[in-house]
Design a protein around this motif. Structure first.
Motif, PDB file in Angstrom:
ATOM      1  N   ALA A  98       0.840  -1.206   0.000  1.00  0.00           N
ATOM      2  CA  ALA A  98       0.000   0.000   0.000  1.00  0.00           C
ATOM      3  C   ALA A  98       0.874   1.255   0.000  1.00  0.00           C
ATOM      4  CB  ALA A  98      -0.931  -0.005   1.213  1.00  0.00           C
ATOM      5  N   TRP A 108      -0.479   4.950  -0.859  1.00  0.00           N
ATOM      6  CA  TRP A 108      -1.519   4.975   0.181  1.00  0.00           C
ATOM      7  C   TRP A 108      -0.884   5.017   1.558  1.00  0.00           C
ATOM      8  CZ3 TRP A 108      -5.753   6.373  -1.963  1.00  0.00           C
ATOM      9  CH2 TRP A 108      -6.051   5.967  -3.254  1.00  0.00           C
ATOM     10  N   LYS A 136      -9.711   6.256   1.083  1.00  0.00           N
ATOM     11  CA  LYS A 136      -8.267   6.068   1.228  1.00  0.00           C
ATOM     12  C   LYS A 136      -7.969   4.833   2.072  1.00  0.00           C
ATOM     13  CE  LYS A 136      -6.699  10.871   0.728  1.00  0.00           C
ATOM     14  NZ  LYS A 136      -5.946  11.982   1.367  1.00  0.00           N
ATOM     15  N   ARG A 166      -6.199   1.330   0.913  1.00  0.00           N
ATOM     16  CA  ARG A 166      -5.066   0.789   1.646  1.00  0.00           C
ATOM     17  C   ARG A 166      -5.344  -0.644   2.066  1.00  0.00           C
ATOM     18  NH1 ARG A 166      -2.819   4.247   6.655  1.00  0.00           N
ATOM     19  NH2 ARG A 166      -2.691   5.772   4.963  1.00  0.00           N
ATOM     20  N   SER A 209       1.716  12.926   0.975  1.00  0.00           N
ATOM     21  CA  SER A 209       0.800  12.394   1.980  1.00  0.00           C
ATOM     22  C   SER A 209       1.446  12.255   3.350  1.00  0.00           C
ATOM     23  CB  SER A 209       0.267  11.021   1.533  1.00  0.00           C
ATOM     24  OG  SER A 209      -0.427  11.144   0.303  1.00  0.00           O
TER      25      SER A 209
END
Length: 483
Positions: A431, A436, A445, A449, A481
């Motif tokens: 992931a 992610w 999200k 994941r 992120s």
């Protein structure tokens, strides 16, 4: 059923705790039998090959080192052949009549090849090799058979099982298992939500240890190998209800369809129907553990100066400890404590992860922003890997009380979220390299994941781990992120 799967662990009964005390350590898996047999075979066969060279070819005056190298290669070749043909299986090694012919075939190939390299002395060498190998093989296999039969009789090779469902079906299963000649399934307890009238507290000496919620707690805390669902096959809805909860466990789950005409020794005729195959068997655990120790040790060499610089920067930037400890979900939903570099102000630290870190979060220090963006704050987890709490690659471990930006628990957002704990958690994962990572400000999200984690679990291999490991540095270049 999903509510059952996500139920927090509950205290077990006194009876369950007593049984659990015998199941804290894993059973003796076949991989360990193979490893021990290989470690014994290689030096003994190597010595036999070495002796055969000197007995047959004294005039050639081979150097001990050269003769030893040739003998070692021959012994390793024979052991490799035995491993590939499953000749180290306990059922083979327990019978000299089955193991000796396989050993003879395995040593014949390197012996013949060695004789071809010595055409003028081939007959003498083959005769010497035959005598030396026979003198080595006979006591070797007789001794291993005696030892393995003792181990088998002591039930150290048993597959440990518990039953989900009691009453008449549990009775039929236990009674039938005991009648099988070479049964290696040992039942330690029964778990059933029904009352004592329909599901007695004891079935043929096997105690009922609790209900289905207790089963999840028991399985996560123990080293059992199998859960057998003993319910009538016509109870389809109830079976599906149970399987949906049991899929979060890192063990095999099977349905009982017992008949005395079947035998556990033949999987195609087994009275157990495979419902959820456990894809992380003992040999996979060993392979992944060796992989982790090797690569984590190598990674520490370049990581140590970076970690030293990070530690100094943290100490100069703000008051408080250099490291941050946090309790997270580990393998089989067990609690582990991971180590990170502190990236927040000490008085704002949130070890329970009740307040998710957001973009521009004032709790994060100046140095902490850099550490989090580059994932340098995760480097101390290499020590968690060496200790065995984490793997290098796996689903990321989330904090015990992890929530989204909207204060929703992850287990409420994604159905069956605990299924991602069927493999050891990792520092990086499928992931993460696919982008992610970071804040969960949108339920999609977390679902993405979760889907990536399930893909990894269902397709795990060492090659996939290598692919993820080598792609991780490239994925860190995208820090959008991470904050």
């Amino acid at each position: 059923m999903n509510d059952l799967a996500e139920t927090p662990q509950v205290p077990l009964s006194e009876a369950a705790e007593l049984v659990l005390g015998d199941l804290r350590q894993p059973s003796l898996a076949q991989i360990w039998i193979t490893c021990v047999a290989v470690m014994i075979d290689i030096p003994i066969l190597g010595l036999a090959f070495w002796f055969a060279q000197y007995a047959a070819l004294p005039a050639l005056e081979f150097s001990p080192l050269a003769a030893g190298a040739v003998a070692l290669v021959a012994a390793v070749t024979a052991a490799t052949g035995l491993t590939i043909t499953s000749s180290y299986a306990s059922r083979i090694l327990r019978s000299p009549l089955r193991s000796l012919p396989r050993l003879a075939v395995a040593v014949a190939f390197p012996a013949v090849f060695m004789s071809l390299l010595l055409p003028t002395s081939a007959p003498a060498f083959l005769f010497s090799a035959m005598i030396a190998l026979a003198c080595a093989a006979l006591p070797l296999r007789l001794g291993s058979a005696a030892m393995l039969n003792w181990i088998f009789n002591m039930r150290l090779l048993d597959r440990r099982a518990v039953i989900a469902g009691g009453g008449e079906h549990a009775l039929s299963l236990i009674r039938g298992l005991r009648k099988l000649p070479d049964n290696d399934v040992r039942v330690y307890g029964i778990f059933d939500d029904r009352d004592d009238i329909r599901s007695p507290t004891q079935v043929l000496g096997v105690p009922k240890l609790g209900g289905y919620t207790d089963l999840l707690t028991f399985a996560r805390s123990s080293e059992i190998d199998m859960v057998i669902v003993a319910l009538p096959l016509k109870a389809e809805r109830r079976i599906i209800w149970l399987l949906d909860a049991l899929r979060v466990l890192p063990v095999e789950v099977r349905l009982s369809a017992f008949s005395e005409d079947f035998s556990f020794a033949k999987p195609e005729q087994s009275p157990l129907i495979s419902a959820i195959q456990h894809n992380f068997a003992a040999e996979c655990r060993l392979t992944k553990r060796l992989f982790d120790i090797f690569f984590a040790s190598i990674a520490l060499i370049p990581a140590l100066p970076i970690m030293l610089g990070a530690a100094i920067a943290i100490r100069l930037d703000s008051k408080g400890p250099i490291f941050f400890h946090q309790r997270r979900h580990g393998y089989s939903d067990r609690t582990i404590e991971i180590l990170k570099f502190r990236s927040m102000y000490h008085d704002s630290a949130d070890p329970n992860a009740r307040n998710v870190v957001t973009r521009g979060d004032p709790r994060v220090t100046r140095v902490g922003r850099i550490l989090r963006r580059t994932s340098i704050d995760e480097l101390p987890q290499l020590f968690n890997v060496l200790r065995g709490d984490l793997s290098l690659v796996g689903p990321r471990p989330h904090a015990i009380n992890a929530v989204s930006s909207q204060k929703e628990r992850f287990t409420r957002i994604v159905d069956g979220y605990s299924a991602r704990h069927r493999l050891p958690p990792g520092i990086t994962g499928w992931a993460q390299i696919n982008g992610w990572r970071g804040e969960i400000d949108d339920p999609e999200k977390l679902r993405a994941r979760f889907e990536h984690d399930l893909y990894y679990i269902e397709n795990w291999s060492i090659w996939l781990d290598l692919k993820i490991l080598f792609r991780t540095p490239l994925s860190l270049l995208d820090g959008r992120s991470a904050y």
